[in-house]
Design an enzyme around this catalytic site. Sequence first.
Site, PDB file in Angstrom:
ATOM      1  N   THR A 137       6.406   4.520  -3.343  1.00  0.00           N
ATOM      2  CA  THR A 137       6.296   3.177  -4.248  1.00  0.00           C
ATOM      3  C   THR A 137       5.221   3.556  -5.196  1.00  0.00           C
ATOM      4  O   THR A 137       4.452   4.462  -5.215  1.00  0.00           O
ATOM      5  CB  THR A 137       5.496   2.054  -3.244  1.00  0.00           C
ATOM      6  OG1 THR A 137       4.800   1.091  -4.115  1.00  0.00           O
ATOM      7  CG2 THR A 137       4.624   2.821  -2.441  1.00  0.00           C
ATOM      8  N   ASP A 138       5.061   2.991  -6.540  1.00  0.00           N
ATOM      9  CA  ASP A 138       4.252   2.946  -7.377  1.00  0.00           C
ATOM     10  C   ASP A 138       2.533   2.854  -6.911  1.00  0.00           C
ATOM     11  O   ASP A 138       1.658   3.180  -7.653  1.00  0.00           O
ATOM     12  CB  ASP A 138       4.591   2.453  -8.822  1.00  0.00           C
ATOM     13  CG  ASP A 138       4.706   0.777  -8.392  1.00  0.00           C
ATOM     14  OD1 ASP A 138       4.426   0.253  -7.329  1.00  0.00           O
ATOM     15  OD2 ASP A 138       4.603   0.133  -9.507  1.00  0.00           O
ATOM     16  N   GLU A 139       2.659   2.231  -5.912  1.00  0.00           N
ATOM     17  CA  GLU A 139       1.444   1.440  -5.444  1.00  0.00           C
ATOM     18  C   GLU A 139       0.267   2.655  -5.008  1.00  0.00           C
ATOM     19  O   GLU A 139      -0.636   2.602  -5.045  1.00  0.00           O
ATOM     20  CB  GLU A 139       1.466   0.572  -4.130  1.00  0.00           C
ATOM     21  CG  GLU A 139       2.218  -0.710  -4.648  1.00  0.00           C
ATOM     22  CD  GLU A 139       2.395  -1.891  -3.656  1.00  0.00           C
ATOM     23  OE1 GLU A 139       1.460  -2.037  -3.135  1.00  0.00           O
ATOM     24  OE2 GLU A 139       3.450  -2.642  -3.918  1.00  0.00           O
ATOM     25  N   TYR A 186      -1.278  -0.248   3.288  1.00  0.00           N
ATOM     26  CA  TYR A 186       0.498   0.144   2.957  1.00  0.00           C
ATOM     27  C   TYR A 186       0.292   1.221   1.956  1.00  0.00           C
ATOM     28  O   TYR A 186       0.994   2.262   2.277  1.00  0.00           O
ATOM     29  CB  TYR A 186       0.915  -1.134   2.309  1.00  0.00           C
ATOM     30  CG  TYR A 186       2.366  -0.919   1.654  1.00  0.00           C
ATOM     31  CD1 TYR A 186       3.227  -0.285   2.237  1.00  0.00           C
ATOM     32  CD2 TYR A 186       2.418  -0.946   0.261  1.00  0.00           C
ATOM     33  CE1 TYR A 186       4.646   0.162   1.909  1.00  0.00           C
ATOM     34  CE2 TYR A 186       3.601  -0.729  -0.349  1.00  0.00           C
ATOM     35  CZ  TYR A 186       4.582  -0.295   0.425  1.00  0.00           C
ATOM     36  OH  TYR A 186       5.978   0.134  -0.305  1.00  0.00           O
ATOM     37  N   LYS A 190       1.556   5.169   2.533  1.00  0.00           N
ATOM     38  CA  LYS A 190       2.780   5.660   1.682  1.00  0.00           C
ATOM     39  C   LYS A 190       2.302   6.677   1.082  1.00  0.00           C
ATOM     40  O   LYS A 190       3.255   8.121   1.153  1.00  0.00           O
ATOM     41  CB  LYS A 190       3.282   4.666   0.800  1.00  0.00           C
ATOM     42  CG  LYS A 190       4.203   3.703   1.294  1.00  0.00           C
ATOM     43  CD  LYS A 190       5.470   3.945   1.968  1.00  0.00           C
ATOM     44  CE  LYS A 190       6.529   4.279   0.962  1.00  0.00           C
ATOM     45  NZ  LYS A 190       7.848   4.442   1.710  1.00  0.00           N
TER      46      LYS A 190
HETATM   47  P1  NAD Z   1      11.915  -3.387   4.018  1.00  0.00           P
HETATM   48  O1  NAD Z   1      10.879  -3.987   4.727  1.00  0.00           O
HETATM   49  O2  NAD Z   1      12.777  -4.613   3.400  1.00  0.00           O
HETATM   50  O3  NAD Z   1      12.922  -2.833   5.169  1.00  0.00           O
HETATM   51  C1  NAD Z   1      12.286  -1.922   5.851  1.00  0.00           C
HETATM   52  C2  NAD Z   1      13.320  -1.357   6.917  1.00  0.00           C
HETATM   53  O4  NAD Z   1      12.956  -0.164   7.697  1.00  0.00           O
HETATM   54  C3  NAD Z   1      13.916  -2.292   7.625  1.00  0.00           C
HETATM   55  O5  NAD Z   1      15.334  -2.340   8.081  1.00  0.00           O
HETATM   56  C4  NAD Z   1      13.111  -2.040   9.195  1.00  0.00           C
HETATM   57  O6  NAD Z   1      13.728  -2.288  10.175  1.00  0.00           O
HETATM   58  C5  NAD Z   1      13.273  -0.516   8.674  1.00  0.00           C
HETATM   59  N1  NAD Z   1      12.149   0.287   9.824  1.00  0.00           N
HETATM   60  C6  NAD Z   1      10.854  -0.085   9.836  1.00  0.00           C
HETATM   61  N2  NAD Z   1      10.349   0.535  10.827  1.00  0.00           N
HETATM   62  C7  NAD Z   1      10.917   1.391  11.074  1.00  0.00           C
HETATM   63  C8  NAD Z   1      10.892   2.393  12.116  1.00  0.00           C
HETATM   64  N3  NAD Z   1       9.820   2.928  12.604  1.00  0.00           N
HETATM   65  N4  NAD Z   1      12.285   3.304  12.457  1.00  0.00           N
HETATM   66  C9  NAD Z   1      13.292   2.882  11.667  1.00  0.00           C
HETATM   67  N5  NAD Z   1      13.445   1.960  11.019  1.00  0.00           N
HETATM   68  C10 NAD Z   1      12.299   1.361  10.738  1.00  0.00           C
HETATM   69  O7  NAD Z   1      11.541  -2.345   2.949  1.00  0.00           O
HETATM   70  P2  NAD Z   1      12.301  -2.392   1.452  1.00  0.00           P
HETATM   71  O8  NAD Z   1      11.159  -3.202   0.579  1.00  0.00           O
HETATM   72  O9  NAD Z   1      13.483  -2.455   1.409  1.00  0.00           O
HETATM   73  O10 NAD Z   1      11.519  -1.023   1.056  1.00  0.00           O
HETATM   74  C11 NAD Z   1      12.171   0.260   1.431  1.00  0.00           C
HETATM   75  C12 NAD Z   1      11.520   1.399   0.986  1.00  0.00           C
HETATM   76  O11 NAD Z   1      11.191   1.494  -0.314  1.00  0.00           O
HETATM   77  C13 NAD Z   1       9.962   1.624   1.567  1.00  0.00           C
HETATM   78  O12 NAD Z   1      10.016   2.861   1.962  1.00  0.00           O
HETATM   79  C14 NAD Z   1       9.137   1.060   0.404  1.00  0.00           C
HETATM   80  O13 NAD Z   1       8.014   1.745   0.609  1.00  0.00           O
HETATM   81  C15 NAD Z   1       9.826   1.545  -0.324  1.00  0.00           C
HETATM   82  N6  NAD Z   1       9.345   0.455  -1.761  1.00  0.00           N
HETATM   83  C16 NAD Z   1       9.707  -0.570  -1.700  1.00  0.00           C
HETATM   84  C17 NAD Z   1       9.589  -1.479  -3.036  1.00  0.00           C
HETATM   85  C18 NAD Z   1       9.682  -2.620  -2.924  1.00  0.00           C
HETATM   86  O14 NAD Z   1       9.454  -3.595  -4.001  1.00  0.00           O
HETATM   87  N7  NAD Z   1      10.345  -3.690  -1.916  1.00  0.00           N
HETATM   88  C19 NAD Z   1       9.300  -0.728  -4.303  1.00  0.00           C
HETATM   89  C20 NAD Z   1       9.217   0.604  -4.011  1.00  0.00           C
HETATM   90  C21 NAD Z   1       9.186   1.511  -2.947  1.00  0.00           C
HETATM   91  P1  TYD Z   2       4.404  -8.786  -3.169  1.00  0.00           P
HETATM   92  O1  TYD Z   2       5.733  -9.555  -3.317  1.00  0.00           O
HETATM   93  O2  TYD Z   2       3.877  -8.855  -1.789  1.00  0.00           O
HETATM   94  O3  TYD Z   2       4.640  -7.215  -3.470  1.00  0.00           O
HETATM   95  P2  TYD Z   2       3.216  -6.187  -3.740  1.00  0.00           P
HETATM   96  O4  TYD Z   2       2.161  -6.684  -3.274  1.00  0.00           O
HETATM   97  O5  TYD Z   2       3.873  -5.119  -3.177  1.00  0.00           O
HETATM   98  O6  TYD Z   2       3.337  -6.020  -5.265  1.00  0.00           O
HETATM   99  O7  TYD Z   2       3.460  -9.658  -4.206  1.00  0.00           O
HETATM  100  C1  TYD Z   2       3.910  -9.480  -5.522  1.00  0.00           C
HETATM  101  C2  TYD Z   2       2.338 -10.233  -6.174  1.00  0.00           C
HETATM  102  O8  TYD Z   2       2.436 -11.519  -5.876  1.00  0.00           O
HETATM  103  C3  TYD Z   2       1.155  -9.337  -5.901  1.00  0.00           C
HETATM  104  O9  TYD Z   2       0.341  -9.492  -6.785  1.00  0.00           O
HETATM  105  C4  TYD Z   2       0.527 -10.599  -4.770  1.00  0.00           C
HETATM  106  C5  TYD Z   2       1.290 -11.838  -5.396  1.00  0.00           C
HETATM  107  N1  TYD Z   2       1.395 -12.808  -4.309  1.00  0.00           N
HETATM  108  C6  TYD Z   2       1.010 -14.075  -4.339  1.00  0.00           C
HETATM  109  O10 TYD Z   2       0.479 -14.555  -5.280  1.00  0.00           O
HETATM  110  N2  TYD Z   2       1.387 -14.939  -3.357  1.00  0.00           N
HETATM  111  C7  TYD Z   2       2.038 -14.796  -2.362  1.00  0.00           C
HETATM  112  O11 TYD Z   2       2.205 -15.601  -1.486  1.00  0.00           O
HETATM  113  C8  TYD Z   2       2.583 -13.378  -2.193  1.00  0.00           C
HETATM  114  C9  TYD Z   2       3.449 -13.165  -1.058  1.00  0.00           C
HETATM  115  C10 TYD Z   2       2.229 -12.473  -3.272  1.00  0.00           C
END
Ligand code: NAD
Ligand code: TYD
Length: 380
Positions: A137-139, A186, A190
Amino acid sequence: MNDERTLVITGGAGFIGSHVVRLFVNKYPQYRIINLDKLTYAGNLENLKDIEDKPNYRFVRMDICDFEGVLKLMQEEQVDGIIHLAAESHVDRSIKDPFTFAQTNVMGTLSLLQAAKVYWESLPEKFDGKRFYHISTDEVYGALEMTHPEGIEPPFTTKASSGEHHLAYGEKFFTEDLKYQPHSPYSAAKASSDHFVRAFHDTYGLPTIVTNCSNNYGPYQFPEKLIPLFINNIRHRKPLPVYGKGENVRDWLYVEDHARAIDVIFHKGQVAETYNIGGFNEWKNIDIIKVLINTVDRILGRPEGADMDLITYVTDRAGHDLRYAIDSSKLQKELGWEPSLQFEEGIEKTVRWYLDNQTWLDNVTSGDYQKYYEQMYAGR
Ligand code: NAD
Ligand code: TYD
């Protein structure tokens, strides 16, 4: 690269993982795709109904922390590539329960790395033709300053942004060489996993790639994250809890564009490299929330802006990062990837998907599907 391959995609039952699994299963019938997922609250096999019967797809319920299990699976299936998405992914949960985040994101990634190393080193060709691709992630870069709260034209161009919203809220962007400065449990977990991946390349020569992507949006996202939560709340006229003043900025990318980037990078990316993935698409939370309200109201035939009074300012998230903005020009220049969707198009598609899939939302929020999986996999 059209050879036969066997790939493990971890976290394939989650939001982004399900789009990656779908893309690979459909696009590469000559590959065998193994979706390895523990099915936590965030994992849902409903996300993959359309491809579950494909001959090149297999689901394995497993915890990535189970080193012996992962190693055995890699040996039995002769796995030659891993695309690693499994993680705990929600910042608010990490604030309440940091241990689970360290366990899954750090120890789980280490377990996968070690299993890949042990198995691939046992083969005559060793690491040749192998790939360990870690999705991050970019975080990890921390937060950027908002030096231009009203927005400026960024020095980049992209198809994904239309004139009106093509703004940056500062001159600085996350580039691949930036120091890691994670703030939440988180992002700290990561960041740590990213370091382990690079350490396995530098120490053992494991062929790794890391990518760091901005916020994704689109179908199948668990409704604890901003966009699906708010769409569902607007539909049901429930309050919209905006953290702080709603001024925080995120850079949004449509999830299928992320999946396409993963495909390009897996096949064409350079080993040991890092690529940032993003859409040059910065939005203040409050502006995105207004777009969501207007879009839901329009589609449901409610008077425009009827639901603006659902906006409810609540206590800010602890350590809330102010601004994320990705510079993905390296990926665009070196591998030719670009986002394909205008943000307005992506949001329209996304809102319509959640409104059309209320049963999916109800199932994942009721927890019934978890009980179903517990029964289905009992004793395995
Ligand atoms: P998500 O929470 O929707 O899905 C996570 C998946 O991982 C689920 O299917 C869960 O069952 C599985 N999982 C969790 N713990 C596990 C374990 N111990 N063993 C096996 N499987 C396990 O997550 P997402 O939003 O799809 O993100 C996927 C990846 O992309 C993550 O690594 C996250 O850090 C990265 N990412 C997400 C975003 C975003 O905006 N969602 C952005 C950048 C990077
Ligand atoms: P989120 O979807 O949790 O992603 P991330 O924290 O990884 O960026 O949140 C996106 C943005 O929205 C973040 O600045 C937090 C804000 N947010 C709210 O203001 N209210 C909410 O209920 C949630 C879930 C997020």
